[in-house]
Structures are given as structure tokens and as C-alpha cells.
Design an enzyme around this catalytic site. Structure first.
Site, short mmCIF file in Angstrom:
data_model
loop_
_atom_site.label_atom_id
_atom_site.label_comp_id
_atom_site.label_asym_id
_atom_site.label_seq_id
_atom_site.Cartn_x
_atom_site.Cartn_y
_atom_site.Cartn_z
N LYS A 183 0.95 -1.13 0.24
CA LYS A 183 0.10 0.02 0.01
C LYS A 183 0.94 1.11 0.14
CE LYS A 183 -3.66 1.88 2.83
NZ LYS A 183 -4.62 1.69 3.88
N SER A 221 -9.32 1.72 3.16
CA SER A 221 -8.64 2.50 2.18
C SER A 221 -7.58 1.51 1.30
CB SER A 221 -7.99 3.69 2.89
OG SER A 221 -6.90 2.96 3.90
N SER A 224 -9.65 -0.60 7.30
CA SER A 224 -8.96 -0.38 5.91
C SER A 224 -8.22 -1.60 5.23
CB SER A 224 -7.96 0.75 6.05
OG SER A 224 -8.74 1.86 5.80
N1 GLN Z 1 -12.65 3.89 6.47
C1 GLN Z 1 -12.22 4.32 7.77
C2 GLN Z 1 -11.76 5.78 7.88
O1 GLN Z 1 -12.00 6.48 6.53
C3 GLN Z 1 -11.06 3.45 8.22
C4 GLN Z 1 -9.76 3.88 7.28
C5 GLN Z 1 -8.83 3.34 7.81
O2 GLN Z 1 -8.69 2.02 8.72
N2 GLN Z 1 -7.30 3.32 7.44
O3 GLN Z 1 -11.43 6.47 8.50
#
Ligand code: GLN
Length: 477
Positions: free
Chosen positions: A76, A151, A175
Site C-alpha cells: 500500500k 482504504s 482499511s
Molecule cells: N474507512 C475508515 C476511515 O476512513 C477506516 C480507514 C482506515 O482504516 N485507514 O477512517
């Protein structure tokens, strides 16, 4: 290239001479090329991966190769890899190159993993659809108009569409798990502090975790074992000895499972997911495992607490991007102040700006106690109530996400709908517990469904062993 699901298959073909590291890299490169429209990669390290393949092939032939020899991995784009670009999905880091490899990445390289490229993701890991990316949205390989989740969307799609055998993502509130669920792969968020965060671009430091996305439990176990453990560069990393996750005992006996009625009856839960969880529970019960349906009366607080704490932490973490130290600097700045302001306003995307503003607000004088301090207190309650459940239960099982992969842009107009996608994943994040998303069939449109298993802190071995048992006996039937 034949499709490989596990490192064990690859290593057996390497041993017999049926494949070589070079052939593997070429195979994955050609899959990346064929799937360019999915936009899973920000950067592909073609020459670097081919030269690593040559080096590692020699070691394979001499019998000196590391444990990950033959594993082609993608990262990532929030993980530092020495000399490679690092954008965190943001324009503000355009043109920035990592000065070092983070601890987790270095440990993968030390075991002879081949890193083939960097995966697109939501900007600074803020998002649930991989649409908030300065380098374009990532597309789910299971449906051309569907998001991959976020994400770590590029990571999930890379594994789903065989562009790398595994990928390393990050999970702050879901994420790794939610994109794994949308793309039909395995995604593991370890206990907070099990893997050093050194070299991970920070979003919310008290929740950020690094973890693997894979097709098998064995590969998740191996990657965790390689990356986990003490590290002088991260004060929050755990010094507990790392278990031999790869020596997984077969699951034996009857599991005591907790679940939550308020999750299963949640109005936002898609009927097809409800059906898949309830049918799993009845199968498990039929075999003598116990399912204890509880109420988690703090459910309505998990998202508000998560979004107060993460935006607060993000607003301080992201203050370092000021046009001076890294990446983007506005061309139209006239003086120091306008350079800060313009570089940040032009360099960050709208979701990140929104969160920085929210975070600054909840930390501001007069509101700090009402929001930030209160949210920390409620986090403590959520954590204590979650951990207490493990006194008489082995696991918590709940859906990973309330829906399957939704259509691109369908949540553009309602950010709350997007935040609701995390409703089932943030509990484990706030509690610091390990949690895994396992694939469990598809909906009528062929979109993957995931199930989430949560364990007590540092019980990854037990979690992985039960996950394997579930995959072999109950899931995807
Ligand atoms: N969707 C969540 C957010 O926008 C989780 C994101 C993540 O785990 N980095 O914060």
C-alpha cells in the site's frame, strides 16, 4: 503463468524447477499490465523486481534463500520502501521518495520477498472505497462499476486479480478488513502494537496497524510472523515474544462465540449478509459450537468516538505537510504564511481537509473536553467491554461490512453512508484487538461477502487457527 494461491505452491514449483523467480515476476507483471484499468498500482517496480528475482533465484539454487523466496508482494502506498515513491494517495507527497524502508518492509526484504510495486489507496488511508485517491479510483475486479472498499483498495484488488500473491496494507478502522471483504480475499489486522509502525505514514497513531492481505491463512500467518515484534523505532510496539504463527495447530474442540444482536439486526445491514451470518451461526451451532447473542449497547458510539479520535490525531499528524519539508509546494505563494496555506489547500484532497478541520475543532480550546476527552473516555468503555467478553468467549464473530461492494460514486452525496461502512470494523480497532476478514461466498451480482472474526489481544495464533477451520469446514459452501 499458472495461478498460484499460496507461497507453498510457489516454493514447491521453485524447488522442482517448474518455475523460476524471474518467470514469477514476469507473470505478475503481465497480470498488472492486463489489469491496468483497475488502477490497483501507483508504481510498478519492473526492473527492480526483475533484478531481485535474479538475485533470489541464485539463493534458491544455492539453498540459502529466505523464508519468503518466491513471494511477489505489493505495498500500500503508505509504507516507506527505500528509494521508492511514497504518495499516501495524495498530491501533497507527489515526487517524494522514501529515505529508508520501514521496519515491516525491511523484514520482508530480509526474508527475500520481491516487492513488485505500490498500491493506490484512499488519501492518507482516509476512506472506505478507494475513491479518495489523487491518482484515480481503484476498481473492484469482480464488477467494473464497483468500488474495492478502502482504504487498502489497491492492495485487495492486487491479490484478487493475481497482480501480486500478497499485499501489505494498513488498518486504522477497517482499511484491511473491509476491502478484503469486498474483494473476496483474506485481510488480517493484528493486535495494535504487534507490528512496528515505523515507516508507515501516520493517520491516527493510536489505532494504525500494518497487516497482510492474502489468499490463504498460511500466507497471512507467515507474513505476520516475519513482520511482527520488538523494534527500537516504535515506542508503541509490543515487546511480547512473537508466536510461531506458522505452526498452526488444527482447531480442536467447541468454540464459544459471541455476537451482537444489534449488529445482526442493524438497519443498514444488507439482507444477503444477514442471511450469510445467520446461516453460518446455525451451522456452527449444529456442530456443537456455542453462539451467544449479546447486545453491544455502545454500538451507537463506536463511529462518533472513532471519527473524533482519528480526526484529532490526523490533524496533528498531518501538520508536518506544510510545503517546506515534503513534496508539494504551491507555485502561487507570496510569503511564508500563504505558502503554508496554499500548499496545504491545494495539496490535500477534500476528505483530508474535512478531517483536518474536524480534528482541529475537536481539539480546540473550549471543545477539547466536550469532544476529545469524552471520546477517549468512551473509547476506554468500548475497549473494556470488548475485552471483558473474552473472559468467557473465544471469539466475536460479526459481519465485516454492512454491504457488499457498492457502485462507484454512489456515496458521493452522503458522507455518513460512507462512514457507516466501518460500523462493524471500528470496535476491534478501538479495542486494539486482532481481527480478520474471511471470504464467505458472493451475492447475486457476484460481489464477495466477508465475515469478521475478532480475538483477544495477542491471540493471533488462535484466531488464525480457527479461521482456517472455518474456511475449511463452513465458509464458501
Ligand atoms: N474507512 C475508515 C476511515 O476512513 C477506516 C480507514 C482506515 O482504516 N485507514 O477512517
Amino acid at each position: 503463468m499458472k495461478t498460484y494461491d499460496s507461497l507453498a505452491e510457489i516454493q514447491s514449483d521453485l524447488k522442482s524447477g517448474d518455475t523460476t523467480c524471474k518467470a514469477l515476476v514476469e507473470g505478475y507483471l503481465s497480470n498488472i499490465e492486463k489489469n491496468q484499468q483497475l488502477n490497483a498500482f501507483h508504481t510498478v517496480h519492473k526492473d527492480y523486481a526483475l533484478s531481485l528475482a535474479e538475485e533470489i533465484q541464485k539463493k534458491v539454487e544455492e539453498g540459502t534463500a529466505g523464508r519468503l523466496a518466491g513471494m511477489v508482494i505489493s505495498l500500500k502506498d503508505v509504507l516507506c520502501h527505500d528509494g521508492k515513491t511514497l504518495t499516501s494517495g495524495s498530491k501533497i507527497l507527489e515526487g517524494f521518495y522514501s529515505q529508508f524502508s520501514g521496519t515491516a518492509v525491511q523484514r520482508l526484504l530480509d526474508e527475500d520477498a520481491i516487492i513488485i510495486g505500490r498500491n493506490n489507496c484512499d488519501e492518507f488511508a482516509m476512506g472506505s472505497s478507494s475513491e479518495n485517491c489523487a491518482y484515480g479510483a481503484v476498481i473492484n475486479a469482480a464488477g467494473k462499476n464497483r468500488v474495492p472498499g478502502g482504504s487498502s483498495g489497491g492492495s485487495a484488488v492486487a491479490v484478487q486479480a493475481d497482480m501480486s500473491l500478497a499485499s501489505i496494507g494498513s488498518d486504522t478502522g477497517g482499511s484491511i478488513r473491509q476491502p478484503a471483504s469486498y474483494c473476496g480475499v483474506i485481510g488480517l489486522k493484528p493486535t495494535y502494537g504487534r507490528i512496528s509502525r515505523h515507516g508507515l505514514a501516520s493517520y491516527a497513531s493510536s489505532l494504525d496497524c500494518i497487516g497482510p492481505l492474502t489468499k490463504t491463512i498460511e500466507d497471512a500467518a507467515l507474513l505476520l510472523e516475519v513482520m511482527a515484534g520488538a523494534d527500537d523505532f516504535d515506542d508503541t510496539v509490543s515487546y511480547k515474544p512473537v508466536s510461531k504463527y506458522t505452526e498452526l495447530p488444527p482447531w480442536q474442540g467447541k468454540a464459544k462465540i459471541a455476537s451482537f444482536d444489534d449488529y445482526i439486526n442493524h438497519e443498514g445491514l444488507a439482507p444477503v449478509i444477514k442471511e450469510s451470518v445467520t446461516s453460518l451461526f446455525s451451522d456452527l451451532k449444529g456442530d456443537g459450537h456455542s453462539i451467544d447473542n449479546r447486545d453491544f449497547h455502545l454500538l451507537n458510539y463506536v463511529l462518533p468516538v472513532y471519527y473524533i479520535l482519528t480526526t484529532a490525531e490526523a490533524s496533528t499528524n498531518l501538520s508536518r505537510y506544510d510545503g517546506v519539508k515534503y513534496g508539494y509546494r504551491s507555485e502561487s505563494a507570496k510569503d511564508l504564511m500563504s505558502m503554508y496555506k496554499k500548499s496545504r489547500s491545494e495539496g490535500f484532497g477534500s476528505e483530508v481537509i474535512k478531517r483536518i478541520l474536524l480534528g482541529t475543532y475537536v481539539l480546540s480550546e473550549g471543545f477539547h473536553d466536550a469532544y476529545f476527552t469524552k471520546a477517549q473516555k468512551v473509547r476506554r468503555l468500548i475497549k473494556e467491554e470488548t475485552i471483558a467478553l473474552f473472559e468467557d468467549h473465544d471469539f466475536i464473530i460479526v459481519p465485516t461490512a454492512p454491504t457488499t461492494a457498492f457502485e462507484l460514486h454512489s456515496h458521493d452525496r452522503d458522507p455518513l453512508e460512507m462512514y457507516l461502512e466501518d460500523i462493524f470494523t471500528v470496535q476491534a480497532s478501538l479495542a486494539g484487538c486482532p481481527a480478520i476478514s474471511l471470504p464467505n461466498g458472493v451475492d447475486k451480482d457476484g460481489m464477495p461477502i466477508g465475515i469478521q472474526v475478532i480475538a483477544n489481544k495477542f491471540e493471533e495464533k488462535k484466531l488464525l487457527s480457527f479461521s482456517k477451520y472455518l474456511l475449511e469446514n463452513y465458509l464458501n459452501k
